[in-house]
Design a protein around this motif. Structure first.
Motif, mmCIF file in Angstrom:
data_model
loop_
_atom_site.group_PDB
_atom_site.id
_atom_site.type_symbol
_atom_site.label_atom_id
_atom_site.label_comp_id
_atom_site.label_asym_id
_atom_site.label_seq_id
_atom_site.Cartn_x
_atom_site.Cartn_y
_atom_site.Cartn_z
ATOM 1 N N ALA A 305 0.833 -1.205 0.000
ATOM 2 C CA ALA A 305 0.000 0.000 0.000
ATOM 3 C C ALA A 305 0.864 1.249 0.000
ATOM 4 N N ARG A 306 1.933 1.231 0.823
ATOM 5 C CA ARG A 306 2.810 2.399 0.894
ATOM 6 C C ARG A 306 3.427 2.693 -0.472
ATOM 7 N N GLY A 307 3.788 1.636 -1.218
ATOM 8 C CA GLY A 307 4.344 1.838 -2.558
ATOM 9 C C GLY A 307 3.365 2.529 -3.491
ATOM 10 N N GLU A 308 2.096 2.159 -3.403
ATOM 11 C CA GLU A 308 1.082 2.799 -4.255
ATOM 12 C C GLU A 308 0.896 4.267 -3.872
ATOM 13 N N PHE A 309 0.835 4.551 -2.568
ATOM 14 C CA PHE A 309 0.657 5.929 -2.128
ATOM 15 C C PHE A 309 1.871 6.783 -2.508
ATOM 16 N N ARG A 310 3.056 6.191 -2.459
ATOM 17 C CA ARG A 310 4.262 6.923 -2.843
ATOM 18 C C ARG A 310 4.220 7.271 -4.328
ATOM 19 N N THR A 311 3.735 6.332 -5.152
ATOM 20 C CA THR A 311 3.595 6.602 -6.586
ATOM 21 C C THR A 311 2.629 7.763 -6.822
ATOM 22 N N VAL A 312 1.547 7.780 -6.059
ATOM 23 C CA VAL A 312 0.578 8.881 -6.177
ATOM 24 C C VAL A 312 1.244 10.210 -5.840
ATOM 25 N N LEU A 313 2.016 10.245 -4.757
ATOM 26 C CA LEU A 313 2.658 11.498 -4.356
ATOM 27 C C LEU A 313 3.732 11.936 -5.346
ATOM 28 N N ASP A 314 4.437 10.974 -5.950
ATOM 29 C CA ASP A 314 5.407 11.336 -6.985
ATOM 30 C C ASP A 314 4.699 12.031 -8.147
ATOM 31 N N TYR A 315 3.538 11.518 -8.507
ATOM 32 C CA TYR A 315 2.738 12.152 -9.569
ATOM 33 C C TYR A 315 2.300 13.554 -9.128
#
Length: 351
Positions: A305-315
């Motif tokens: 889950a943390r990996g997905e949220f990090r991808t969102v924040l990078d965007y």
């Protein structure tokens, strides 16, 4: 206009411009000329050329004013065309005064209970709903909810579209029971007139599900959304945005119902479809990643889950502003994860 429906806006505009010129050569104020101009204005609006759309549609109104008078029903109706385009593009502040003035004139000329007056009132409410004066919207909604109805014996597509806008305004203003009633009325009418799998019928079903979801009736909403998704898949390519939007809304509802495994299936399928179509950097793909992260978190798969949220924040860092709801949600989830891990400094940064 068929080309416009296929998304070939340039081709549509070229043909409509030629149609206007040909009709105007023999009858500049005639019905065919005005009809072609209306479609041309709408095509410009769909192409996001809002100023040109307004110019063309104002020409139609000017012609009708000269021929029929400023208070004629058709003249008044024509003045609703470009504000509707602006509303659909989120330009609410640009149309509030125009729509309020039109509504005031319709009350004086047609009466406050006339269907055209009520229709404009719905548009005023829609504009106010998204502005700083949303309290004013309720009076317009009250009038429309009391008097605006669909005839079960004679389907009126324009009236049904207005009712959908009425349902949306009720939804935004947390009048959930009334939005449910409106969407059910439109759904019943469209199902009979257009069939259960017509795109407009499916839209009504999807919005009814949204209303149920806002009332925390998640299982009811998910059942409807699953049926909408099945219909979309029968009609469209699996990577079509309508299919992926249906997956996303179903996934979010399943999260609300705490059916996290099913939610993960829907959001993951949407993310993979975006990737297959080369749209992994698309905003809607990122929204699905947020939902996927929520589903994984619900399943206690915290690192994924943390990996997905990090991808969102990078965007967000690259493409969005920090206050966007998608960005805020990702920060909130990451903050909670860091708190649970005892990483208080990182949690504080997110918070």
């Amino acid at each position: 206009w068929a080309y416009e429906g296929l998304g070939e806006g340039d081709r549509a505009i070229d043909l409509l411009q030629r149609a206007v010129a040909l009709h105007a050569a023999s009858d500049p104020s005639g019905e065919r000329t005005l009809g072609a101009k209306r479609l041309l204005g709408l095509a410009h609006g769909n192409d996001d050329n809002l100023e040109e759309a307004r110019r063309v549609l104002d020409e139609v109104t000017d012609t009708l004013t000269a021929a029929l008078g400023v208070g004629h029903r058709e003249t008044l109706r024509s003045r609703l065309a470009w504000p509707e385009i602006y509303l659909d593009r989120g330009r609410y502040a640009d149309v509030v005064e125009t729509l309020t003035q039109l509504h005031r004139e319709q009350v004086n000329v047609l009466g406050e209970d006339d269907p055209d007056t009520l229709t404009t009132g719905v548009f005023v409410a829609a504009a106010l709903t998204h502005g700083s004066d949303s309290d004013r919207a309720h009076a317009y909604l009250d009038a429309a909810l009391e008097s605006l109805r669909l005839d079960p014996e004679a389907y009126d597509p324009a009236r049904a579209d207005v009712m959908m806008r009425l349902g949306w305004s009720c939804l935004v203003l947390a009048r959930f029971g009334e939005s449910e009633r409106v969407y059910k009325e439109v759904l019943a009418s469209r199902t009979v007139a257009l069939g259960p799998d017509h795109v407009k019928t499916l839209h009504a079903r999807a919005m009814l599900a949204s209303s149920l979801g806002e009332q925390k009736r998640f299982d009811e909403a998910a059942e409807i959304q699953a049926a909408v998704l099945e219909a979309r898949l029968r009609q469209l390519d699996p990577t079509h945005w309508e299919v992926l939007n249906a997956r996303a809304t179903l996934g979010n509802t399943l999260i609300g119902a705490e059916r996290y495994h099913e939610a993960e299936v829907q959001h993951r399928a949407a993310v993979e479809a975006h990737q297959a179509a080369g749209r992994e950097e698309d905003f809607w793909s990122i929204r699905n990643r947020l939902g996927l992260g929520e589903a994984l978190l619900g399943r206690e798969r915290t690192e994924e889950a943390r990996g997905e949220f990090r991808t969102v924040l990078d965007y967000c860092d690259a493409r969005l502003f920090d206050r966007h709801p998608t960005c805020r949600a990702a920060m909130d989830y990451l903050g909670r994860i860091f708190r649970d891990l005892g990483r208080d400094h990182e949690a504080a940064v997110m918070e």
